[in-house]
Structures are given as C-alpha cells and as structure tokens.
Design an enzyme around this catalytic site. Structure first.
Site: not given
Length: 381
Positions: A69, A71, A101, A133, A161, A351
């Site tokens: 992904h 985003d 990520d 995602e 991932e 994150h």
C-alpha cells in the site's frame, strides 16, 4: 535503480490517507514504463486516488504478485526529530514516514520489477500498489474487482507489510462498528425523569467486556485471542443537560476460530436487552449497531505450497502470525489467491515519530526478491 534511492523518492510523497496518492502512483508508473513495463491505473470513484497493477513476463499465465500500500498515517501531533517526508539515512537506518509501513517494501518491489523487465521470465511477476489501506483496506477493493474479472488470477501473493522478514501466514480479521444509543433528554436537576444515553452506552460497554471474556484463543498470536475494543465515545452537549444520544465506536479483531458476525449477533442481542430494560423509563430507548468497515482475516495453512515457497526464498524454518491486518485476507477470500505476509522492518516502528527501516532489513528484502526472480526465470511452479 537501487531500492534505497527509490525509497527516498517514495517518502518524499506525503501520501497520508486523507490526501491524494496520485503523484506517487505517477512516479511508480513512469519508473516502470521507462523500463517497458505497461501499467494499469485503477482510480477510485472520485479519481482523487488510484491503485496500480503491472505484469512483467508472459501474458496469459498466472504469476506471483507483490502487494504493497502507498498510503501512510498522519504525523500530526507527533514529536518528530527528523523531517517526516524527507528520508534521513543515519547509523544504518532510513528514517521517514512510511519507511517501515510500508514504502520500504514498495521500493524493493519496484526495484525488482525494473530488474525483471530485462530478463525473460517464464512465470510472470505482478505488482499491486494500493491506496487507503490505513483506513480499512478500502482502496484495494477496486483493484480486486479488476482482478476478479481477469482471465488469470495470481498464483500467490506476497504482502510486504513489516515482519522483520519473517514469514507470516495469518492475521486477525477486523469489524468496526458504532453503537448508537438513544435516550431522553432532560434537565440534570431532574435526571431520574430522563434517560441518560451515556448510561446506555456504558451498559453496552459492559456487554462488550463480558463478550471479551468468552472468546477463543490462538497461541500463534502475540495477543492469542479475539479482542473487542472501544476506541471512542461521543456524547453530551452541556453538563446540565441529560444527553439523549451517545455514540460508542468499537471494533472486533477476530482470530480464525471466532466468527465476527456471530460475535456481533450476540452484541446486538445484548443491546436489545439493555434497551428493553430502559424502556420502562423512556419508551424511545434504543441501541442500534451500524457496521462502518470490515475486512477478513488471513489463515494460510503453514504446510501449504505457497508458504513453503516463500520460506525457500527467505531461508526461514518457522512461521508466525501478525496482530495487524493486511490486504492479504481480501486477496485470499475474494480471489482465492493464497497470501503470505513478509516484508522489511518492524511494525513496532510503524505509526510512530521517527519511523525507520534498517538498511540491513531492506537489503534482506532485496535478496528475497532476487531469489524470487531466479525462481520465476526457472518457471516456478
């Protein structure tokens, strides 16, 4: 082109899920098309975002798909000491939002696709890049619809991932929902004559916690059972007003042994009982549950050919399962394509401020994909 230099470019695109990813998709398409690789761009309904799909190798044959992904999550309110959308290389680590990520894997996948374009593959290599995602695996569904209608579907999907390059065969599914609790407003001085919607919400949270106690266990996970989690409660206007509305946002992250729909059915039944008990105070009492998003778990058999193949690329002896969700469950459920999760870096970095992937991890990913290219050149399977 080297994966580190590609990652530097990818991090520079601020593809936070609330914003467009079209510039990054355009960069990836230009990179591939300069090497003679044709790309299909699959736009979302508002054409503000897009997915990309490309195939290198013989037409009319299914191949191995690399999935990533594009985003990333926001940086708002985080204490970054380095610029989040500018790659910083320091002490063997590559810093920037999305480095782990999962733009590190995307960079490695683009690099191997460019290398594959110069080789006569006997089995195709597919690349799938998605949007949205991070907000519930939403964007990839348009791409899956395109692949569902295609004459050939991928033999295998490697979702990159971050797993520290370990081979993961499963993850939990997720169901996100909102309980809308309705009571009766009133003056707080006369609170017993009203029905406080927050109290209804709290009673429902108690039901969620009771449900948590009865759920099954799967020892392959760090958290070895289905989790029921309340993430947000919204209610009230002023302290002296009994609120007539309360929203409880919650999620179910379920292992394969637990069916999320059955769990939700039990929660709906509990909500009805709570509302019925409150109806003696206010006939309008109600708790309605609305599903806001859902995606399936992944449970690829550890003894399957797909898992054995990916283990042969990494040299791994063991497998694992991951706590976070991926698009692999959708590929598996909707396309019948077995999926394995394996990529550079750790979700422990994802994150967070000063997110990074190590150079060592990225090079291990490059090496895995080099071995994949050798196997596709030989015509696996």
């Amino acid at each position: 082109m080297d994966s580190i230099r590609i990652l530097e470019r990818l991090i520079a695109f601020p593809t936070v899920s609330r914003d467009s990813n079209l510039d990054l998709i355009g960069y990836a398409a230009d990179l591939l098309e300069a090497s003679g690789v044709a790309c299909q761009i699959v736009h979302g309904a508002d054409r503000h975002k897009a997915n990309l799909f490309a195939t290198i190798g013989p037409a009319g044959r299914p191949g191995v798909m690399l999935s990533g992904h594009t985003d990333v999550v926001p940086v708002d309110g985080q204490n970054w000491t380095l610029p989040p959308f500018e790659m910083t290389e320091r002490d063997g680590k590559l810093y920037g939002r999305g480095a782990a990520d999962m733009k590190g894997f995307v960079a490695s996948a683009l690099a191997i696709c460019i290398k594959a374009s110069r080789i006569a593959l006997r089995t195709p290599l597919h690349l799938a890049l998605s949007c949205d995602e991070e907000v519930g695996c939403l964007g990839v569904r348009d791409l899956i619809e395109m692949l569902r209608a295609a004459p050939q579907r991928p033999l295998l999907c490697i979702v990159g991932e971050p797993t520290n390059m370990q081979v993961a065969t499963g993850h939990k599914g997720k169901l996100a929902a909102r309980a809308v609790c309705r009571g009766r407003e009133g003056h707080s001085a006369l609170a017993p004559l009203a029905l406080n919607a927050i109290h209804l919400g709290c009673d429902f949270v108690r039901a969620l916690r009771d449900e948590q106690e009865r759920l099954a266990r799967d020892g392959d996970y760090d958290i070895p059972y289905t989790t029921v989690h309340v993430g947000k409660i919204n209610a009230g206007v002023a302290l002296n007003i009994v609120p007539n509305l309360c929203h409880v946002d919650f999620e179910i992250r379920n292992i394969a042994a637990d069916d999320a729909a059955s769990i939700l059915d039990r929660l709906r039944a509990a909500a009805v009982r709570i509302a019925e008990d409150a109806a003696s105070i206010a006939a309008e009492a109600a708790i309605d549950i609305e599903i806001t998003n859902t995606y399936p778990g992944l449970d690829t058999p550890a003894a399957s050919e797909a898992v054995a193949f990916v283990k042969s690329l990494t040299g791994a002896n063991d497998t694992m399962k991951v706590a976070f969700g991926t698009e692999g469950g959708l590929f598996s459920r909707d396309l019948g394509t077995p999926a394995v999760v394996c990529g550079p870096g750790s979700m422990a970095q994802g994150h967070k401020p000063d997110e990074f992937v190590s150079v060592e991890q990225l090079r291990r990913c490059d090496a895995m994909l080099d071995r994949l290219l050798e196997r596709l050149t030989d015509g696996w399977p």
